[in-house]
Motif scaffolding. Structure first.
Motif, PDB file in Angstrom:
ATOM      1  N   VAL A   1      55.692  15.806  94.248  1.00 50.02           N
ATOM      2  CA  VAL A   1      54.938  14.458  94.346  1.00 50.02           C
ATOM      3  C   VAL A   1      55.140  13.697  95.642  1.00 50.02           C
ATOM      4  O   VAL A   1      56.461  13.630  95.966  1.00 50.02           O
ATOM      5  CB  VAL A   1      55.363  13.558  93.025  1.00 50.02           C
ATOM      6  CG1 VAL A   1      54.796  12.203  93.087  1.00 50.02           C
ATOM      7  CG2 VAL A   1      55.299  14.286  91.807  1.00 50.02           C
TER       8      VAL A   1
ATOM      9  N   ASP B   1      50.482  10.608  97.488  1.00 52.99           N
ATOM     10  CA  ASP B   1      49.718  10.643  96.380  1.00 52.99           C
ATOM     11  C   ASP B   1      49.351   9.311  95.716  1.00 52.99           C
ATOM     12  O   ASP B   1      48.265   9.032  95.381  1.00 52.99           O
ATOM     13  CB  ASP B   1      50.299  11.622  95.189  1.00 52.99           C
ATOM     14  CG  ASP B   1      50.782  13.048  95.852  1.00 52.99           C
ATOM     15  OD1 ASP B   1      50.206  13.650  96.494  1.00 52.99           O
ATOM     16  OD2 ASP B   1      51.372  13.694  95.081  1.00 52.99           O
TER      17      ASP B   1
ATOM     18  N   TYR C   1      48.226  18.905  90.370  1.00 55.77           N
ATOM     19  CA  TYR C   1      48.618  18.533  89.111  1.00 55.77           C
ATOM     20  C   TYR C   1      47.919  19.187  88.085  1.00 55.77           C
ATOM     21  O   TYR C   1      47.401  18.290  87.434  1.00 55.77           O
ATOM     22  CB  TYR C   1      48.415  16.645  89.195  1.00 55.77           C
ATOM     23  CG  TYR C   1      49.628  15.879  89.939  1.00 55.77           C
ATOM     24  CD1 TYR C   1      50.039  16.613  91.032  1.00 55.77           C
ATOM     25  CD2 TYR C   1      49.482  14.532  89.766  1.00 55.77           C
ATOM     26  CE1 TYR C   1      50.778  15.533  91.616  1.00 55.77           C
ATOM     27  CE2 TYR C   1      50.071  13.760  90.524  1.00 55.77           C
ATOM     28  CZ  TYR C   1      50.981  14.236  91.525  1.00 55.77           C
ATOM     29  OH  TYR C   1      51.437  13.474  92.554  1.00 55.77           O
TER      30      TYR C   1
ATOM     31  N   ILE D   1      54.752  11.443  84.995  1.00 53.77           N
ATOM     32  CA  ILE D   1      54.132  11.071  86.387  1.00 53.77           C
ATOM     33  C   ILE D   1      53.777   9.461  86.826  1.00 53.77           C
ATOM     34  O   ILE D   1      54.307   9.041  87.838  1.00 53.77           O
ATOM     35  CB  ILE D   1      52.910  11.916  86.835  1.00 53.77           C
ATOM     36  CG1 ILE D   1      52.385  11.601  88.111  1.00 53.77           C
ATOM     37  CG2 ILE D   1      51.867  11.210  85.855  1.00 53.77           C
ATOM     38  CD1 ILE D   1      53.559  12.280  89.223  1.00 53.77           C
TER      39      ILE D   1
END
Length: 346
Positions: free
Chosen positions: A40, A44, A130, A323
């Motif tokens: 991550v 993003d 993802y 997330i």
């Protein structure tokens, strides 16, 4: 078409939620990868929230991808089903401009194709890591060693190569004095790489409480930049400074810590132009430079170096459904030093 599932943002300011979509069929030069882990990246968040403009929705983020190959096209030469593989920030480029011909696809004159939030040459939106699988042309697939912890390899595909590339371009070598500004996802990798290259590594930080972490990562010295006497002790000292800071700042005192012909490389992108007094450059023929990620050849070299020297990221592995919480924590710098999604939890 190949069925895929992942997590996507449906629109700006919307949380990421489960998303069903399709990948292209495996072509003659393509590789299909079952994604095992995806890092991550702070970018993003920027792109999901359209902070850089031009975001394409629905958006499946993720460009720090590690997985296992499940299918290869008829003309694929360097990979086979069962191999471990990685995919970074790019999945294609023009392949014919001078930059691409030099193996620097990240600087493609016609613009590289991003792993997500971009468009393939046929206009199809790209969807990132993802998700449970991805199909990528062989030229943009990387070999990953079986010796390394795959979850900790994933961030090497962005945070790793972003810091490796300037260290290599400016020829960091044993005995060089390298400073790292900012001890986050990028900075912690810069420390590890520079130390593994045999450099004397100093972390420059505004936070005294990061010293123990810096030393544990391999730093030899730690300077609190708010301490004027400490900064005086490193005047005219460094050969290279890797600046990962994205906050507004005055570069002048940091540039003053470079030796003659020393270079500060900017990796972070502050919201406002940084301040700098030109005399600090002129006085010692110092340089300010910038660097993006790295080309495919360079990224493979980095991964091979990591396998040889056991260099991997420090990570916190999370479930896919965590997330949105991870984004909020990352914004607060509440992670050491990279979140990585275990796609088995998808």
């Amino acid at each position: 078409m190949i069925e895929a599932k992942g997590y996507a943002a449906s629109a700006v300011h919307e949380p990421l939620t489960p998303f069903q979509f399709e990948r292209r069929d495996v072509g003659p030069h393509d590789v299909r990868i079952e994604i095992l882990f995806c890092g991550v990246c702070h970018s993003d968040v920027h792109q999901v929230r359209d902070e850089w403009g031009g975001s394409i929705f629905p958006m499946v983020p993720g460009h720090e991808i590690v997985g296992r190959i499940t299918e290869v096209g008829a003309h694929v030469k360097n990979f086979k089903a069962g191999d471990l593989a990685g995919v970074g920030c790019m999945v294609d480029s023009c392949q014919h401009c001078p930059e691409c011909n030099d193996g620097l696809e990240q600087y493609c004159d016609n613009g590289f194709v991003g792993t997500y939030n971009a468009r393939e040459k046929d206009g199809t939106p790209t969807y990132g890591g993802y998700s449970n699988n991805i199909v990528v042309t062989e030229k943009f697939v990387l070999r990953v060693s079986e010796k390394l912890d795959l979850a900790r390899v994933a961030p090497l595909l962005c945070a790793g190569i972003t810091t490796w590339s300037p260290l290599r371009e400016w020829n960091a070598k044993e005995g060089d004095r390298v400073a790292v500004m900012g001890l986050g996802g990028l900075g912690h990798m810069a420390v590890k790489f520079a130390a593994a290259m045999g450099c004397e590594v100093t972390v420059l930080s505004t936070s005294a409480n990061k010293e123990a972490d810096a030393k544990a990562l391999g730093a030899h010295k730690f300077v609190v930049t708010k301490d004027e006497e400490a900064m005086k002790s490193v005047a005219n000292y460094f050969d290279l400074i890797i600046n990962t800071v994205s906050a507004p700042m005055d570069l002048t005192p940091y540039v003053g810590s470079l030796r003659r012909d020393g270079t500060m490389v900017l990796l972070g992108v502050p919201p406002e132009a940084p301040q700098l007094h030109a005399f600090n450059l002129i006085a010692k023929r110092r340089r300010i430079a910038g660097s993006l990620i790295g080309g495919i050849k360079e990224t493979q070299e980095m991964l091979d170096f990591c396998a040889e020297h056991n260099v991997v990221s420090d990570v916190e592995v999370i479930r896919m459904d965590y997330i949105n919480e991870a984004y909020e924590r990352m914004i607060k710098s509440d992670v050491k030093y990279r979140f990585v999604i275990d796609l088995a939890t998808l």
